[in-house]
Design a protein around this motif. Sequence first.
Motif, mmCIF file in Angstrom:
data_model
loop_
_atom_site.group_PDB
_atom_site.id
_atom_site.type_symbol
_atom_site.label_atom_id
_atom_site.label_comp_id
_atom_site.label_asym_id
_atom_site.label_seq_id
_atom_site.Cartn_x
_atom_site.Cartn_y
_atom_site.Cartn_z
ATOM 1 N N TYR A 128 37.367 71.838 82.228
ATOM 2 C CA TYR A 128 37.007 71.352 83.524
ATOM 3 C C TYR A 128 38.154 70.306 83.875
ATOM 4 O O TYR A 128 38.449 69.306 83.003
ATOM 5 N N ARG A 129 38.932 70.274 84.865
ATOM 6 C CA ARG A 129 39.848 69.429 85.349
ATOM 7 C C ARG A 129 39.442 68.335 86.132
ATOM 8 O O ARG A 129 38.881 68.303 87.369
ATOM 9 N N VAL A 130 39.339 66.981 85.661
ATOM 10 C CA VAL A 130 38.916 65.813 86.333
ATOM 11 C C VAL A 130 40.032 65.195 87.158
ATOM 12 O O VAL A 130 41.140 65.078 86.668
ATOM 13 N N GLU A 131 39.475 65.176 88.447
ATOM 14 C CA GLU A 131 40.492 64.621 89.342
ATOM 15 C C GLU A 131 40.680 63.177 88.993
ATOM 16 O O GLU A 131 39.735 62.319 89.289
ATOM 17 N N ALA A 132 41.713 62.657 88.760
ATOM 18 C CA ALA A 132 42.129 61.121 88.321
ATOM 19 C C ALA A 132 43.389 60.684 88.472
ATOM 20 O O ALA A 132 44.210 61.652 88.617
ATOM 21 N N SER A 133 43.730 59.495 89.094
ATOM 22 C CA SER A 133 44.973 58.953 89.199
ATOM 23 C C SER A 133 45.888 58.929 87.845
ATOM 24 O O SER A 133 47.143 58.787 88.304
ATOM 25 N N GLY A 134 45.292 58.764 87.027
ATOM 26 C CA GLY A 134 46.067 58.522 85.717
ATOM 27 C C GLY A 134 45.281 58.663 84.605
ATOM 28 O O GLY A 134 43.977 58.918 84.535
ATOM 29 N N PHE A 135 46.033 58.597 83.376
ATOM 30 C CA PHE A 135 45.425 58.876 82.180
ATOM 31 C C PHE A 135 44.049 58.151 81.796
ATOM 32 O O PHE A 135 42.992 58.522 81.217
ATOM 33 N N LEU A 136 44.276 56.664 81.929
ATOM 34 C CA LEU A 136 43.061 55.939 81.900
ATOM 35 C C LEU A 136 41.971 56.252 82.557
ATOM 36 O O LEU A 136 40.737 55.832 82.253
ATOM 37 N N ASP A 137 41.744 57.022 83.593
ATOM 38 C CA ASP A 137 40.812 57.227 84.648
ATOM 39 C C ASP A 137 40.220 58.555 84.095
ATOM 40 O O ASP A 137 38.975 58.886 84.664
ATOM 41 N N VAL A 138 40.600 59.171 83.073
ATOM 42 C CA VAL A 138 40.104 60.358 82.364
ATOM 43 C C VAL A 138 38.816 60.033 81.389
ATOM 44 O O VAL A 138 39.473 59.448 80.457
ATOM 45 N N PRO A 139 37.915 60.476 81.606
ATOM 46 C CA PRO A 139 36.885 59.976 80.412
ATOM 47 C C PRO A 139 37.303 60.659 79.065
ATOM 48 O O PRO A 139 37.909 61.633 79.069
ATOM 49 N N PRO A 140 37.083 59.931 78.077
ATOM 50 C CA PRO A 140 37.489 60.202 76.877
ATOM 51 C C PRO A 140 37.223 61.372 76.340
ATOM 52 O O PRO A 140 37.703 62.276 75.190
#
Length: 456
Positions: A128-140
Amino acid sequence: MFKSSELPDCTYVNQPTFISPKTPTPNHTLYLSNLDDQKFLRFSIKYLYLFRKSVSAETLKNSLSRVLVEYYPLAGRLRKTKESDDHKLEVDCNGEGAVFAEAVMDLSADEFLEMARKPNKSFRKLLYRVEASGFLDVPPLIVQVTHLRGEGMILCTAINHCLCDGIGSSQFLHAWAHYTTQSNPTNLPILPYHYRHVLKPGNPQRVKFSHPVFTKITHDTHNALHLITYLQSLPLVASSMTFSSSQITHLKKQCVPSVKCTTFEVLASHTWRCWVKSLDLPCFISVKLLFSVNVRKKLMNDMPEGYYGNGFVLACAEAKVNDLIVPNLHDGVKLVQHAKSEINDEYVKSAVDRLEDKSVVTDLSASFVISQWSRLGLEDVDFGQGKPIHMGPVISDIYCLFLPVIGDSDGVTVLVSIPESMIDKFEYYMTETFAIAENGDAKSKCGDENLQMVCV
């Protein structure tokens, strides 16, 4: 039988959910060491497992919620420290949870197993691809379970590399499997130790080594040779080669009596040399081989059992092209062994202190990077319906991977992406020694019947 070269689309059963720890966990900020938050580790380790039989999503969710009690940083969120910009990261252990997605796909386990013989970019659909503005916004931690036609199941995980290394990711997966398979879960065989203060920089800092694995960003950096950037600008294809134990023994015999070596040492040297030869580089260029060395037992005060951070440093072997393309395999092996031998307590502390200078980064400009997955026990993860029938990466376009071979504990699969125009030469150099052994003529055959080689 499914014959397309691309996977069909996943159909999501429902919206992905957040799985939080089952019971309250420490709510604090977790310090990351200089080995954790290096720029070159700011990505997720993406594993793909194929199982013959499915485990229910509810069972996996429940056990994931349970294991996140011990592995609670994976349920938190990365963020920048208040004292700096994105040079220094930390984990907000807030229990927000890991992402869990459940999907179905019109494909059988056997059909996927056949497709998995070749690295395939469409495997990205399985995570699943999490829509995020950057690396830090993606859950670990991101998990997707995909149920196949029949009883098969694909499990994909994305684990943030800043939180753990390959040893840690394997430790987590085995812990999750432990809670999945135990009707009355007992304590984990190994408990994670999250605190990284054993790797805090010295005061004062003492950089005692030159550390060729690093380079300093300067105004002249952009004018320097950047071989890897050039290669990655070309169309890449992935080559997958499985070396049996007998073939690895054959490589080792080429180094005797000059040197005795491990499987990793001889295969790393062989792959590095073949990669360099296939690129037709000028003889005077220096090329590096970077590979990880576990330092958990290298420090004078060993890291606690279960240390759950990046407990490795990169070793660096370096040679000019004309010294690498010589027929003697043992020359490269000696370089690998020397690079490993330098990693000790003082070297690790020096590397940690070197990374206090945030203009220092890993030198990937003319480097071949190997990540070893073949001795981590990743292929032994069992969620209650048997061990996987396939294990590998979701994608394979970052570094060279040494992968475990299902059914052959001594075998190793080498997976590497290389420019399409150079793939034939690379495959020839990787296999020519076996053709010589079998036929006495390297030009007559590029591999033996036991060597699996595919490219896309």
